[in-house]
Design a protein around this motif. Structure first.
Motif, short mmCIF file in Angstrom:
data_model
loop_
_atom_site.label_atom_id
_atom_site.label_comp_id
_atom_site.label_asym_id
_atom_site.label_seq_id
_atom_site.Cartn_x
_atom_site.Cartn_y
_atom_site.Cartn_z
N LEU A 321 0.88 -1.16 -0.02
CA LEU A 321 0.14 0.01 0.09
C LEU A 321 0.94 1.17 0.02
O LEU A 321 0.56 2.10 -0.87
N ASP A 322 1.93 1.18 0.93
CA ASP A 322 2.95 2.33 0.89
C ASP A 322 3.48 2.75 -0.61
O ASP A 322 3.52 3.89 -1.13
N ILE A 323 4.10 1.19 -1.43
CA ILE A 323 4.39 1.74 -2.60
C ILE A 323 3.30 2.17 -3.59
O ILE A 323 3.59 2.98 -4.31
N ILE A 324 1.94 1.81 -3.43
CA ILE A 324 1.07 2.17 -4.38
C ILE A 324 0.70 3.39 -4.30
O ILE A 324 0.50 4.26 -5.12
N PHE A 325 0.35 4.02 -2.99
CA PHE A 325 -0.01 5.41 -2.67
C PHE A 325 1.12 6.54 -2.61
O PHE A 325 0.64 7.64 -3.06
N ASN A 326 2.13 6.04 -2.87
CA ASN A 326 3.31 6.95 -2.80
C ASN A 326 3.57 7.42 -4.12
O ASN A 326 4.51 8.51 -4.57
N ASN A 327 3.09 6.91 -5.17
CA ASN A 327 3.40 7.38 -6.73
C ASN A 327 2.18 7.35 -7.56
O ASN A 327 2.04 6.44 -8.36
N ILE A 328 1.34 8.34 -7.37
CA ILE A 328 0.15 8.29 -8.02
C ILE A 328 0.27 9.41 -9.12
O ILE A 328 0.63 10.59 -8.62
N VAL A 329 0.00 8.94 -10.38
CA VAL A 329 -0.30 10.02 -11.38
C VAL A 329 -1.66 10.29 -12.02
O VAL A 329 -2.54 9.54 -11.69
N TYR A 330 -1.77 11.56 -12.47
CA TYR A 330 -3.22 11.95 -13.04
C TYR A 330 -2.95 12.32 -14.33
O TYR A 330 -2.46 13.26 -14.73
N ASP A 331 -3.25 11.30 -15.29
CA ASP A 331 -3.18 11.60 -16.64
C ASP A 331 -4.22 12.25 -17.42
O ASP A 331 -5.32 11.68 -17.28
N LEU A 332 -4.05 13.22 -17.93
CA LEU A 332 -5.15 14.11 -18.66
C LEU A 332 -5.84 13.37 -19.65
O LEU A 332 -7.05 13.67 -19.90
N GLY A 333 -5.07 12.51 -20.13
CA GLY A 333 -5.73 11.74 -21.17
C GLY A 333 -6.91 10.84 -20.69
O GLY A 333 -8.03 10.56 -21.54
N ALA A 334 -6.78 10.49 -19.67
CA ALA A 334 -7.99 9.65 -19.02
C ALA A 334 -9.01 10.62 -18.19
O ALA A 334 -10.31 10.34 -18.22
N TYR A 335 -8.61 11.69 -17.62
CA TYR A 335 -9.32 12.71 -16.80
C TYR A 335 -10.04 13.73 -17.67
O TYR A 335 -11.31 13.85 -17.39
N ALA A 336 -9.50 14.20 -18.50
CA ALA A 336 -9.95 15.17 -19.39
C ALA A 336 -10.70 14.39 -20.70
O ALA A 336 -11.74 14.89 -21.24
N ASP A 337 -9.96 13.49 -20.99
CA ASP A 337 -10.39 12.44 -22.04
C ASP A 337 -10.86 13.47 -23.52
O ASP A 337 -11.61 13.36 -24.12
N PHE A 338 -9.73 14.29 -23.69
CA PHE A 338 -9.71 15.20 -25.04
C PHE A 338 -10.15 14.09 -26.29
O PHE A 338 -9.56 13.46 -26.67
N GLY A 339 -11.25 14.67 -26.73
CA GLY A 339 -11.55 13.92 -28.28
C GLY A 339 -12.18 12.62 -27.88
O GLY A 339 -12.42 11.86 -28.96
N ASN A 340 -12.61 12.23 -26.72
CA ASN A 340 -13.09 11.01 -26.35
C ASN A 340 -12.25 9.85 -26.70
O ASN A 340 -12.62 8.59 -26.92
N PHE A 341 -10.99 10.15 -26.86
CA PHE A 341 -10.01 9.12 -27.19
C PHE A 341 -9.88 7.87 -25.97
O PHE A 341 -9.92 6.79 -26.60
N CYS A 342 -9.88 8.27 -24.91
CA CYS A 342 -9.54 7.24 -23.86
C CYS A 342 -10.65 6.33 -23.84
O CYS A 342 -10.52 5.06 -23.79
N ASN A 343 -11.89 6.78 -23.88
CA ASN A 343 -12.97 5.77 -23.70
C ASN A 343 -13.24 4.84 -24.89
O ASN A 343 -13.47 3.55 -25.03
N TYR A 344 -12.95 5.38 -26.20
CA TYR A 344 -13.02 4.61 -27.39
C TYR A 344 -11.90 3.80 -27.51
O TYR A 344 -12.00 2.41 -27.70
N PHE A 345 -10.71 4.18 -26.97
CA PHE A 345 -9.51 3.18 -26.80
C PHE A 345 -9.86 1.90 -25.94
O PHE A 345 -9.63 0.78 -26.36
N SER A 346 -10.42 2.23 -24.75
CA SER A 346 -10.58 1.40 -23.91
C SER A 346 -11.77 0.41 -24.39
O SER A 346 -11.75 -0.89 -24.10
N ASP A 347 -12.80 0.73 -25.10
CA ASP A 347 -13.90 0.12 -25.69
C ASP A 347 -13.58 -1.01 -26.70
O ASP A 347 -13.82 -2.12 -26.66
N ILE A 348 -12.64 -0.69 -27.56
CA ILE A 348 -12.52 -1.30 -28.70
C ILE A 348 -11.63 -2.51 -28.33
O ILE A 348 -11.47 -3.62 -28.65
N PHE A 349 -10.57 -2.15 -27.28
CA PHE A 349 -9.60 -3.23 -26.70
C PHE A 349 -10.36 -4.26 -26.14
O PHE A 349 -10.39 -5.36 -26.18
N THR A 350 -11.48 -3.76 -25.20
CA THR A 350 -12.09 -4.89 -24.48
C THR A 350 -13.10 -5.74 -25.28
O THR A 350 -13.34 -6.64 -25.01
#
Length: 384
Positions: A321-350
């Motif tokens: 848990l210490d390893i996990i919580f000590n290095n969190i990143v916030y990727d704008l590609g996932a949070y802002a999802d410009f152009g809806n790329f992230c959602n589309y990318f996840s959907d076609i992969f799964t």
């Protein structure tokens, strides 16, 4: 201490309540707590937190990675950290069934992590080893044993981040740009998809068997691994009859220096201050006070007393848990999802289990850049 009275509203969509309040010039809300999945779409209605004197954005109770990663064009409209324990609830982890690991003579997975050997390839190895048809009907379904169970709408961006990559980076002027490493992402997806389609019981792909059944595969003791947000631990694992452990999301390969964690946008939250707030500096001061006491009181109770001592049950998981919580990143590609790329990318992969990332990226590159330009234009107009 501050002579405050709280009036909390959770009726309806908070994002819509925020929008209506600001566009109507109505000042009932001093602060807003939104899921990251909704925050960027309404961020233009919130203040730049960097402009407020009473908000100590560099203080330890704010996650400094959120300050670094969530600003765009020098404007920071959302922040997170110890002010709200749900910040930790949204961190993505892997849970593993110790009984299955022992039955299949799998090596100590904690040692794999600490020795830097917990990789996408290693995860595939143990998933293939433990996937078994159990009920004799000649097909793999929810009553069989799987290498891991998962929920499809979160993990692909987190896996990319865990492998040391970002969907969106920022330049020296804090301007986002597309940063997908086509070759490395393709290699990672090739490894991952080689066992994903055969070893995973996935809620998105297999939900037709029974509503939300992937959530029960792991608690019922029929998967080695479960890809989950931390909130799943107290939600579903209080009364299970086997021991489980906690692991970080695997690295790309052994040469990668660190394990990297990401928050699911759907179960993690940020604080924002609406433009219509009656006294933004008061809101900032109160948020700082809440963050300070969150760090000094609430965090210890949640993180150490509850998460470490009550819901997980071994010293090795505490270290994970210490390893996990000590290095969190916030990727704008996932949070802002410009152009809806992230959602589309996840959907076609799964759905297909195989993705030509170069062609997908080429299809969406203009949409992503247009989304970034649109967001930046709003940020600049607000500063005029």
């Amino acid at each position: 201490r501050l002579n405050l009275k709280y009036a909390l509203t959770t009726d309806g969509s908070r994002a819509n309540l925020l929008y209506k309040a600001v566009t109507a010039g109505d000042p009932p809300y001093d602060a807003a707590v939104l899921r990251f999945s909704n925050a960027y779409s309404k961020s233009q209605y919130c203040l730049d937190l960097l402009s407020l004197e009473n908000l100590s954005v560099n203080a330890s109770w704010w996650d400094q990675n959120s300050v670094r990663d969530l600003s765009i064009a020098g404007v920071l409209r959302m922040i997170t950290g110890d002010i709200f324990y749900r910040h930790y609830d949204g961190v993505q982890v892997l849970l593993f069934n110790k009984n299955i690991a022992k039955d299949y003579d799998i090596e100590n997975l904690y040692d794999c992590v600490t020795e830097g050997r917990w990789t996408v390839e290693k995860m595939g190895e143990v998933c293939r080893l433990t996937t078994r048809e159990l009920d004799g009907n000649g097909k793999m379904d929810r009553y069989d044993q799987w290498g891991y169970a998962s929920q499809n709408n979160d993990y692909l961006p987190a896996l990319i981040n865990a492998c040391g990559m970002r969907l969106i980076q920022k330049d020296e002027n804090d301007i986002p740009y597309c940063s997908i490493d086509i070759e490395k992402t393709s290699n990672m997806l090739e490894q991952y998809s080689s066992y994903y389609k055969d070893c995973t019981f996935d809620i998105g792909r297999d939900a037709h068997y029974e509503n939300l059944c992937a959530f029960w595969i792991f608690p019922e003791g029929r998967s080695l691994l479960y890809w989950a947000a931390v909130h799943y631990i107290p939600w579903k694992l209080r009364d299970i009859d086997f021991d489980f452990g906690i692991l970080p999301i695997p690295k790309y390969d052994e040469s990668q220096a660190e394990y990297i964690s990401a928050l699911t946008p759907y179960h993690s939250y940020c604080y924002m201050i609406p433009k219509s707030a009656g006294d933004p500096e008061d809101s900032a001061y109160i948020m700082d006070a809440l963050g300070f006491y969150g760090e000094n009181i609430v965090k210890d109770v949640y993180y150490d007393s509850c998460l470490k001592r009550k819901y997980s049950n071994d010293e090795e998981s505490f270290a994970m848990l210490d390893i996990i919580f000590n290095n969190i990143v916030y990727d704008l590609g996932a949070y802002a999802d410009f152009g809806n790329f992230c959602n589309y990318f996840s959907d076609i992969f799964t759905n297909k289990s195989e993705v030509d990332i170069a062609s997908v990226y080429a299809k969406f590159k203009t949409k992503i850049e247009t989304g970034i330009d649109k967001y930046i234009s709003h940020a600049i107009d607000d500063l005029k």
